[in-house]
Write an enzyme that holds these catalytic residues in place. Sequence first.
Site, PDB file in Angstrom:
ATOM      1  N   TYR A 275      31.377 -73.073  20.437  1.00  0.00           N
ATOM      2  CA  TYR A 275      30.720 -73.722  21.582  1.00  0.00           C
ATOM      3  C   TYR A 275      31.671 -73.707  22.768  1.00  0.00           C
ATOM      4  O   TYR A 275      32.859 -74.022  22.634  1.00  0.00           O
ATOM      5  CB  TYR A 275      30.366 -75.181  21.235  1.00  0.00           C
ATOM      6  CG  TYR A 275      29.824 -75.942  22.433  1.00  0.00           C
ATOM      7  CD1 TYR A 275      28.458 -76.073  22.624  1.00  0.00           C
ATOM      8  CD2 TYR A 275      30.686 -76.488  23.390  1.00  0.00           C
ATOM      9  CE1 TYR A 275      27.954 -76.732  23.732  1.00  0.00           C
ATOM     10  CE2 TYR A 275      30.196 -77.144  24.509  1.00  0.00           C
ATOM     11  CZ  TYR A 275      28.832 -77.268  24.671  1.00  0.00           C
ATOM     12  OH  TYR A 275      28.339 -77.912  25.779  1.00  0.00           O
TER      13      TYR A 275
ATOM     14  N   GLU B 247      26.769 -73.751  29.917  1.00  0.00           N
ATOM     15  CA  GLU B 247      26.973 -73.905  28.484  1.00  0.00           C
ATOM     16  C   GLU B 247      26.669 -72.615  27.737  1.00  0.00           C
ATOM     17  O   GLU B 247      25.656 -71.973  28.000  1.00  0.00           O
ATOM     18  CB  GLU B 247      26.048 -75.025  27.979  1.00  0.00           C
ATOM     19  CG  GLU B 247      26.318 -75.424  26.544  1.00  0.00           C
ATOM     20  CD  GLU B 247      25.339 -76.499  26.075  1.00  0.00           C
ATOM     21  OE1 GLU B 247      25.696 -77.679  26.103  1.00  0.00           O
ATOM     22  OE2 GLU B 247      24.223 -76.139  25.679  1.00  0.00           O
TER      23      GLU B 247
END
Length: 379
Positions: free
Chosen positions: A100, A188
């Site tokens: 991530y 993101e």
Amino acid sequence: MRLFEYQAKQLFAEAGLPTPRGAVANTPEEAAAAAQGLGRVVVKAQVHVGGRGKAGFIKLADNPEEAAAHARRMLGAELKGYTVHQVLIEQALDIAKEYYLGAVLDRDGKQIVVLFSTVGGMDIEEVAATAPDKLIRLAPDPLVGPQNFQLQEMVFQAGVDPKVFRAVVSAAATVWKLFQRYDASLVEINPLVITGAGEVVAADGKFEVDDSALYRHPELERFRQAGDEDPLEAEARKRNLNYVRLSGDIGIMANGAGLAMNTMDVVAAHGGKPANFLDVSGGARADVVRSALDLILQDTKVKGVFINIFGGITRGDEVARGVVEGVKQLGVQVPIVVRMAGTREEEGRAILREANLVPATSAADGAEKIIALLREKGA
Ligand code: GDP
Ligand code: MN
């Protein structure tokens, strides 16, 4: 403005961050064409919500026919209230690991934070809740930006495979750079995929740009899509009006953002529900007032309008004439209450009364009057 995954990936690719090969498709036929020559592909619905994988809106296909079949099922379908209009067709990845990587505006800390985790693929909120030590946070000096050693330290702390260390650090630097460059509020990549061959690829992308900064980024216009924006808000932008649609039934017009917000508060405090925020700014001339009134009334929920103009430069008689003229031209059927204070307010009120509109002496008085008029009509 929220970008779709394929648009976010375009920005990633332009900044040198690897993304899978692929193309966006509007029809099953386009999906088949896009899948041509890519071998195994993944078909991904383009909607502004996450969790597509679990919901069946991300599907692998072995050939163009299969890709078209998935596209046919997804296009027009709904996911969490959003209709799918496009799918992204991409060469499937040989996924070895999912990380991530993100940057987000931390409003409490009043700074941008970079987040990284070797536990990717799932919601980052879930990682934060179940394995907080796996989520590494870096809050660099916003003016200087993250120094390379800080990014290295962050990635090192997370414990990535040494083979991809440099590429991950570089991806983090790119995320920061994009965040700054486009005045983002969120960037993101989840998952940031490590392939079997050791490449680092942005397999997903979320990108949110601060609407107030959009005027600085005409290059993002290409990402604006018809139907993206509320049609009335889009129309307001064309008319140079500062308008936000809300859910109530009392249209609000005021000059100055502060007064508009205060007017909404006063209406709410008296038990009414504002239908919008609208700031006609400084010298509200008749033509501007008419245009604003016309816009407010295009919202069919509006059952009455409260106009709150604080004078000074703005002349009460001008405003009154604008309202009266607008009401006449627009054939307005709903009750209108006008509160004016300042230069030539008496003259203004006289003009309003003559035209059968309802003058008010204060914001509270105006709020009470418009709410009472709506109740009368409702009864
Ligand atoms: P989201 O569920 O809306 O966040 O969509 P993602 O793009 O993150 O995809 C969800 C999951 O699909 C990923 O975490 C992967 O585990 C899985 N997946 C399997 N194959 C692929 C592939 O080739 N490409 C991508 N992007 N995801 C894949
Ligand atoms: Mn994702």
